[in-house]
Design an enzyme around this catalytic site. Structure first.
Site, PDB file in Angstrom:
ATOM      1  N   ILE A 125      21.297  -8.974  28.323  1.00  0.00           N
ATOM      2  CA  ILE A 125      21.252  -8.753  29.766  1.00  0.00           C
ATOM      3  C   ILE A 125      22.355  -9.596  30.396  1.00  0.00           C
ATOM      4  CG2 ILE A 125      19.907  -9.032  31.864  1.00  0.00           C
ATOM      5  CD1 ILE A 125      19.011  -6.723  30.039  1.00  0.00           C
ATOM      6  N   LYS A 126      23.199  -8.925  31.167  1.00  0.00           N
ATOM      7  CA  LYS A 126      24.353  -9.590  31.766  1.00  0.00           C
ATOM      8  C   LYS A 126      23.999 -10.049  33.178  1.00  0.00           C
ATOM      9  CE  LYS A 126      28.580  -7.949  30.990  1.00  0.00           C
ATOM     10  NZ  LYS A 126      29.849  -7.168  31.137  1.00  0.00           N
ATOM     11  N   VAL A 127      24.228 -11.346  33.428  1.00  0.00           N
ATOM     12  CA  VAL A 127      23.854 -11.966  34.703  1.00  0.00           C
ATOM     13  C   VAL A 127      25.053 -12.719  35.278  1.00  0.00           C
ATOM     14  CG1 VAL A 127      22.325 -13.624  35.831  1.00  0.00           C
ATOM     15  CG2 VAL A 127      21.471 -12.243  33.915  1.00  0.00           C
TER      16      VAL A 127
END
Length: 331
Positions: A125-127
């Site tokens: 998951i890219k944050v």
């Protein structure tokens, strides 16, 4: 080269069953990344999504987007699963809604939901690396979800990401001792510095196309010094605009041990076509001398980093908004 991993910075439905599969099979890439700009280009221009858009025509734009995006990420994750199983990375990243970049709780909730929707162990998951993002990264990792910290420009952001990953890893290990640790990558953006500063540095007789590389080197050293076994640096924004530099310039210049480099297709193809040697990072003396000269030329490091982060967030928000407008219009 050992401990050097190339990820493809491109995801599109038709490509996933053709060129993407070939790049995995021949060992050119070990992973993939996506972002709102990539999905915008895919969803708004490729006919591969027409049938799905028609099927989802009664849904809200966000539902249509998520259906298209999560399926692409799942397909990419399935193609990369053998790499993941063999310990050769095999990750693909999906970014949370960039409009949530200042809301830690909402970012965490969406990241967890998206990961559960795709149901693949090799999805990151890219944050975005914002104040709220650090909190969300830590909580996601504590749940065992691998995280890609994106839009990292400064050494300060790098340090904050390391602190978030360390805290999340520690909490995960306390809860699930003996389990494989979730992985984290810190995506340090490179070429955007040079596009922003080259003209100013040239006027001061300072070497061009080095600021991004030397800044990334400083961030890399921080990551390596942290000695977090499940965290690596990822060099992002490594594409080249125009013909001044060779297409794989930013990949080649940053071939350090234990790194990931995510690049567009033309850069990957250029890199794969020639032989390369692992590089040794520039010394602290060289780095300090360069950055002192930049300061003397009027470059304010923190201001430049903050500007690039703001521009990056705005670009992703704009792309995300355009996706939602397009998918409903064409459904």
């Amino acid at each position: 080269m050992k401990n050097i991993s190339i990820w493809c910075d491109f995801v599109e439905r038709e490509f996933l069953s053709t060129g993407f599969a070939a790049l995995i099979k021949n060992g050119t890439i070990n992973g993939a990344t996506s972002n709102p700009a990539i999905f915008k280009n895919a969803f708004c221009s490729s006919k591969a999504y027409d049938a799905d858009k028609a099927r989802l025509s009664s849904c809200e734009p966000l539902e249509i987007y998520e259906s298209l995006a999560t399926l692409d990420i799942k397909l990419a994750a399935e193609a990369l699963l053998p790499k993941f199983a063999n310990g050769e990375d095999g990750f693909v990243s999906l970014e949370v809604n960039p409009e949530l970049c200042d809301d830690a709780k909402a970012t965490f909730k969406e990241g967890k939901r998206l990961h559960a929707t795709i149901k693949m162990p090799n999805v990151m998951i890219k944050v975005p690396a914002t104040k709220a993002g650090y909190k969300a990264m830590s909580k996601l990792m504590a749940c065992g979800i691998s995280v890609n910290a994106t839009l990292v420009f400064s050494t300060k952001q790098t340090q904050k990401c390391l602190e978030a990953f360390a805290k999340g890893t520690r909490k995960f290990a306390e809860r699930f001792g003996g389990c494989m640790l979730p992985k984290g990558v810190i995506s340090v953006f490179v070429s955007r510095f040079d596009r922003a500063l080259n003209a100013r540095l040239a006027a001061a007789n300072i070497e061009q196309n080095k600021f991004g590389i030397y800044n990334a080197t400083k961030c890399y050293k921080l990551v390596e010094e942290s000695a977090l076994p499940n965290v690596r640096v990822l060099f992002a924004s490594t594409g080249v605009k125009g013909d001044e530099l060779k297409k794989d310039y930013y990949i080649d210049e940053l071939l350090f041990k234990r790194i990931v480099n995510t690049a567009p297709l033309d850069a990957i193809e250029a890199f794969a076509a020639t032989k390369h040697k692992e590089k040794t990072p520039a010394s602290e003396e060289v780095l300090n001398k360069f950055f002192v000269s930049c300061v003397n030329a009027g470059v304010d490091y923190e201001t430049v980093c903050e500007t690039l982060l703001k521009e990056g967030l705005e670009a992703f928000k704009q792309a995300f908004g355009e996706i939602l407008q397009n998918v409903k219009k064409s459904a």
